[in-house]
Design a protein around this motif. Sequence first.
Motif, PDB file in Angstrom:
ATOM      1  N   THR A   1      -7.738  -4.270   2.043  1.00 46.39           N
ATOM      2  CA  THR A   1      -6.980  -3.341   1.194  1.00 46.39           C
ATOM      3  C   THR A   1      -7.524  -3.441  -0.218  1.00 46.39           C
ATOM      4  O   THR A   1      -8.151  -4.445  -0.587  1.00 46.39           O
ATOM      5  CB  THR A   1      -5.472  -3.656   1.211  1.00 46.39           C
ATOM      6  OG1 THR A   1      -4.810  -2.809   0.263  1.00 46.39           O
ATOM      7  CG2 THR A   1      -5.185  -5.101   0.853  1.00 46.39           C
TER       8      THR A   1
ATOM      9  N   SER B   1      -3.198   4.572  -1.884  1.00 47.70           N
ATOM     10  CA  SER B   1      -4.126   3.435  -1.761  1.00 47.70           C
ATOM     11  C   SER B   1      -4.522   3.190  -0.302  1.00 47.70           C
ATOM     12  O   SER B   1      -5.655   2.800  -0.014  1.00 47.70           O
ATOM     13  CB  SER B   1      -3.518   2.176  -2.375  1.00 47.70           C
ATOM     14  OG  SER B   1      -2.381   1.739  -1.657  1.00 47.70           O
ATOM     15  N   GLY B   2      -3.597   3.448   0.621  1.00 46.70           N
ATOM     16  CA  GLY B   2      -3.918   3.254   2.039  1.00 46.70           C
ATOM     17  C   GLY B   2      -4.980   4.234   2.517  1.00 46.70           C
ATOM     18  O   GLY B   2      -5.909   3.864   3.240  1.00 46.70           O
TER      19      GLY B   2
ATOM     20  N   ASP C   1       0.828  -1.217   0.000  1.00 41.26           N
ATOM     21  CA  ASP C   1       0.000   0.000   0.000  1.00 41.26           C
ATOM     22  C   ASP C   1       0.854   1.256   0.000  1.00 41.26           C
ATOM     23  O   ASP C   1       1.811   1.377   0.766  1.00 41.26           O
ATOM     24  CB  ASP C   1      -0.919   0.025   1.225  1.00 41.26           C
ATOM     25  CG  ASP C   1      -2.285  -0.563   0.919  1.00 41.26           C
ATOM     26  OD1 ASP C   1      -2.910  -0.107  -0.059  1.00 41.26           O
ATOM     27  OD2 ASP C   1      -2.703  -1.486   1.637  1.00 41.26           O
TER      28      ASP C   1
END
Length: 458
Positions: free
Chosen positions: A404, A79-80, A75
Amino acid sequence: MRTLIRNGRAALPDRVQDADVLVEDGHIVAVDGPERMGPVTADRIIDAAGCYVLPGLMDFHTHVDDRIGRFYLADSYESGTRVALQNGITTLCTFVTQGPGQSLAEAMAAARAKAEGRGHCDVLWHLTPTTFEPADLRALETLLAAGYRTLKLYTTYKAAGIFASYGRIEDLFRRLAPLGAQFMVHCEDDAVIAAVNADALDLTRAASHARLRPQQAETVAIQRVVDLALTYRAALHVVHVSTAEGARILVRNRAKGKLSFETCPQYLFLDDSWLAREDGHRWLCSPPLRSCQAELLELARAGEADVIATDHCAFRPEDKDSWDGKDLRSYPNGLPGIGALPHVTWKIWEDDPDRAALGLSTHLALNPARRAGVQDRKGALSPGLDADLVVLDPSGPERPLRSTLVPAFEAFPGFTSRLLFRHVLLRGDPRVENGQLLEPDQPQGLLLQPSPATLPLH
Ligand SMILES: [Zn+2]
């Protein structure tokens, strides 16, 4: 711009009640029952009927955009924070670790270059200093004076260069606690781990991981660090407590000082039987999954874990499966969790939705905001704070958890949730509807702390 969220059930700091929330210019200006709010004009009205209104959530412990050993994490900041915001997390806390031959300021500058302009939610840094020369200590004092609060220390991982001895920890408590430092400590006693006879274990089996890093390593380190914190009146937050006994040490001593701890969804809902699976190596994390998961869950259900956070540390599937099958110690350790956090935390009290909503607001917002030192901006439905707000429908369509959004093994396969994030507001601005980002190409998150570039650090 005025926004009124009406008809919802609001999680206030100490109770849940029907209440409307009025937002103006990015801040909460009023929280009140509809009959008391009176006639209100607003530019935007959000109907929260059937939903809970919560303060924006926080994941207090995540790892993104960093290298752990020889593996780069899956990540990024982008994206996190994306999976965070889609799941009601408006502040993501992550770490800046001083690398070999690097000053903490250089590490922070490098992290800022990766994070700036890429956060969908706000980002808060915990700092991990790894060298403690006089110049390093002066730099820490300057950062504390500038508003940084949280310092992370490890009682293990000598080979990785991040180990701090109890003597070092004592020194830092003595010197930096009076300046307002909040110490986050990874408690696994290195000597207990070193004393385990690894030659007697089958290192081709992931289940041996729990014996390589035994429960006693955690409890011994917690007791030592708690004693030091009480002696020096240091604010101590023990990260990712995995054992019920470790949690009980903290609960027993809590009234004597400034002590808190977090546990993680994996220690509450997964046990060491996952390591015994054919693909058990995918559940390697440190501390390991344990056999006392039900006892720890009971403590969390009683509200004893101050903070619930993920220790999100997602690796790519090819890295997780890269093992040659010989020595499990060469494997990446860590699990993804950000996207699962509110859903799994809700399950702690799922038989009582009001209690579950209060649980999210307490353990994923109020308490972490206090530990991070941002309680004057974040963490509660209180007038004057940032309007980071979540409208949460507890009765959405049932679907699987996604820890995720990038390729990585799911830590909670088979787990489902009906929580739907109908609306997420970041500083009053609607950013998510029905679990989807409204402007995925325009991240609006802030780094909450001042730029180290503006600070004289030496
Ligand atoms: Zn961690």
